[in-house]
Write a protein that holds these residues in place. Structure first.
Motif, short mmCIF file in Angstrom:
data_model
loop_
_atom_site.label_atom_id
_atom_site.label_comp_id
_atom_site.label_asym_id
_atom_site.label_seq_id
_atom_site.Cartn_x
_atom_site.Cartn_y
_atom_site.Cartn_z
N LEU A 158 0.83 -1.19 0.00
CA LEU A 158 0.00 0.00 0.00
C LEU A 158 0.87 1.25 0.00
O LEU A 158 0.65 2.19 -0.77
CB LEU A 158 -0.93 0.00 1.21
N GLU A 159 1.88 1.27 0.85
CA GLU A 159 2.80 2.41 0.89
C GLU A 159 3.55 2.56 -0.42
O GLU A 159 3.80 3.67 -0.88
CB GLU A 159 3.77 2.26 2.05
N ILE A 160 3.91 1.44 -1.04
CA ILE A 160 4.64 1.50 -2.32
C ILE A 160 3.73 2.05 -3.42
O ILE A 160 4.17 2.88 -4.21
CB ILE A 160 5.20 0.11 -2.69
N VAL A 161 2.47 1.62 -3.46
CA VAL A 161 1.53 2.15 -4.46
C VAL A 161 1.38 3.66 -4.29
O VAL A 161 1.43 4.41 -5.26
CB VAL A 161 0.16 1.44 -4.37
N GLN A 162 1.19 4.09 -3.06
CA GLN A 162 1.03 5.52 -2.81
C GLN A 162 2.29 6.29 -3.17
O GLN A 162 2.22 7.38 -3.77
CB GLN A 162 0.65 5.75 -1.34
N ALA A 163 3.45 5.74 -2.84
CA ALA A 163 4.71 6.40 -3.18
C ALA A 163 4.93 6.44 -4.69
O ALA A 163 5.40 7.45 -5.22
CB ALA A 163 5.88 5.68 -2.50
N LEU A 164 4.58 5.36 -5.38
CA LEU A 164 4.72 5.32 -6.83
C LEU A 164 3.88 6.43 -7.47
O LEU A 164 4.36 7.17 -8.33
CB LEU A 164 4.30 3.96 -7.38
N MET A 165 2.63 6.54 -7.05
CA MET A 165 1.77 7.58 -7.60
C MET A 165 2.31 8.97 -7.29
O MET A 165 2.33 9.85 -8.15
CB MET A 165 0.34 7.41 -7.10
N ALA A 166 2.78 9.17 -6.07
CA ALA A 166 3.32 10.47 -5.67
C ALA A 166 4.59 10.81 -6.47
O ALA A 166 4.77 11.94 -6.93
CB ALA A 166 3.60 10.50 -4.18
N CYS A 167 5.47 9.83 -6.63
CA CYS A 167 6.72 10.07 -7.36
C CYS A 167 6.46 10.33 -8.84
O CYS A 167 7.08 11.22 -9.45
CB CYS A 167 7.67 8.89 -7.19
N LEU A 168 5.54 9.58 -9.44
CA LEU A 168 5.21 9.82 -10.85
C LEU A 168 4.58 11.20 -11.02
O LEU A 168 4.91 11.94 -11.94
CB LEU A 168 4.27 8.74 -11.38
N ARG A 169 3.70 11.54 -10.11
CA ARG A 169 3.05 12.85 -10.19
C ARG A 169 4.08 13.97 -10.06
O ARG A 169 4.09 14.92 -10.83
CB ARG A 169 1.98 12.96 -9.11
N ALA A 170 4.97 13.85 -9.08
CA ALA A 170 5.99 14.89 -8.86
C ALA A 170 6.95 15.00 -10.04
O ALA A 170 7.38 16.10 -10.40
CB ALA A 170 6.78 14.59 -7.58
N SER A 171 7.27 13.88 -10.67
CA SER A 171 8.24 13.89 -11.77
C SER A 171 7.62 14.24 -13.11
O SER A 171 8.22 14.96 -13.91
CB SER A 171 8.93 12.53 -11.86
N LEU A 172 6.43 13.72 -13.39
CA LEU A 172 5.82 13.92 -14.70
C LEU A 172 4.97 15.17 -14.79
O LEU A 172 4.74 15.69 -15.89
CB LEU A 172 4.96 12.70 -15.07
N LEU A 173 4.50 15.67 -13.66
CA LEU A 173 3.63 16.84 -13.67
C LEU A 173 4.30 18.06 -13.04
O LEU A 173 3.62 19.01 -12.66
CB LEU A 173 2.32 16.54 -12.95
N ALA A 174 5.62 18.03 -12.94
CA ALA A 174 6.34 19.12 -12.28
C ALA A 174 6.05 20.47 -12.93
O ALA A 174 5.96 21.49 -12.24
CB ALA A 174 7.84 18.84 -12.29
N ASN A 175 5.92 20.51 -14.24
CA ASN A 175 5.69 21.78 -14.94
C ASN A 175 4.25 21.92 -15.43
O ASN A 175 3.95 22.84 -16.18
CB ASN A 175 6.65 21.89 -16.13
N ALA A 176 3.38 21.04 -15.00
CA ALA A 176 1.98 21.08 -15.43
C ALA A 176 1.20 22.06 -14.54
O ALA A 176 1.62 22.36 -13.43
CB ALA A 176 1.36 19.69 -15.34
N PRO A 177 0.06 22.53 -15.03
CA PRO A 177 -0.77 23.41 -14.20
C PRO A 177 -1.23 22.69 -12.93
O PRO A 177 -1.40 21.46 -12.93
CB PRO A 177 -1.98 23.72 -15.09
N ARG A 178 -1.44 23.44 -11.90
CA ARG A 178 -1.89 22.87 -10.62
C ARG A 178 -3.20 22.12 -10.85
O ARG A 178 -4.08 22.58 -11.55
CB ARG A 178 -2.08 23.98 -9.60
N GLY A 179 -3.32 20.94 -10.25
CA GLY A 179 -4.54 20.15 -10.38
C GLY A 179 -4.53 19.20 -11.56
O GLY A 179 -5.50 18.50 -11.80
N ALA A 180 -3.42 19.17 -12.33
CA ALA A 180 -3.34 18.26 -13.48
C ALA A 180 -3.29 16.82 -12.99
O ALA A 180 -2.80 16.53 -11.90
CB ALA A 180 -2.11 18.58 -14.31
N PHE A 181 -3.83 15.92 -13.79
CA PHE A 181 -3.88 14.50 -13.45
C PHE A 181 -2.82 13.73 -14.22
O PHE A 181 -2.47 14.10 -15.34
CB PHE A 181 -5.22 13.88 -13.82
#
Length: 182
Positions: free
Chosen positions: A105-128
């Motif tokens: 569970l912690e790994i799934v949450q961390a994976l989503m958080a890391c992907l979001r931080a890395s892939l959406l770093a320059n995206a508008p706030r609230g991007a999915f």
């Protein structure tokens, strides 16, 4: 400890699925047997799909993670992040032994958080995170996964640490490309 016993104590696989089309967007398998055979990988994905598909909409729409057991391995999957949905994606992580459902569970949450931080770093706030975002930055998504999990063993879960290592790798790759004659 035997090699087989070592593989029984690791993360088995990470799979990202597009919920609406059931397409596999990204998958990684750890352990010698699973990596060696595309057929075994396909069979595993089908087993997980059969065991979990009836609850995909619930995992996506209601938030929260789901747990299943497939072939003696825990599988934790989710379609949400603390602050909202992640496009049309479901994230699956499977493991055994010390990677029980709470650790996964912690790994799934961390994976989503890391992907979001890395892939959406320059995206508008609230991007999915969406299929398009991951597809367009597939190489970054793979590097995120590589920084988090090394040969089936969890190494990093902090999005900022993962981003730091990504920056170092990407700078090194750019340097190597610039030094390579055309």
């Amino acid at each position: 400890m035997s090699v087989r016993a070592l593989f029984d104590r690791m993360i088995h696989s990470v799979v990202i699925v597009v919920r609406s089309t059931e397409a596999i967007l990204l998958s990684r398998f750890y352990g010698s047997e699973e990596r060696a055979s595309a057929l075994m990988q396909a069979q595993w994905i089908q087993t997980v799909r059969d065991a979990t598909q009836s609850r995909w909409d619930s995992a996506y729409e209601n938030g929260g993670e789901q747990v299943a057991v497939c072939e003696g391995k825990y599988v934790v999957y989710s379609g949400t992040l603390d602050d909202g949905r992640l496009g049309d994606l479901l994230f699956f992580v499977a493991g055994t032994e010390e990677y029980d459902e709470l650790a996964l569970l912690e790994i799934v949450q961390a994976l989503m958080a890391c992907l979001r931080a890395s892939l959406l770093a320059n995206a508008p706030r609230g991007a999915f995170l969406t299929e398009i975002v991951i597809t367009e930055q597939y190489h970054i998504a793979c590097l995120v996964l590589d920084e988090m999990i090394n040969q089936g063993v969890l190494e990093h879960t902090d999005p900022e640490v993962v981003r730091k290592y990504l920056k170092l790798k990407l700078k090194r790759d750019d340097l190597e490309k610039s030094l390579t004659p055309d």
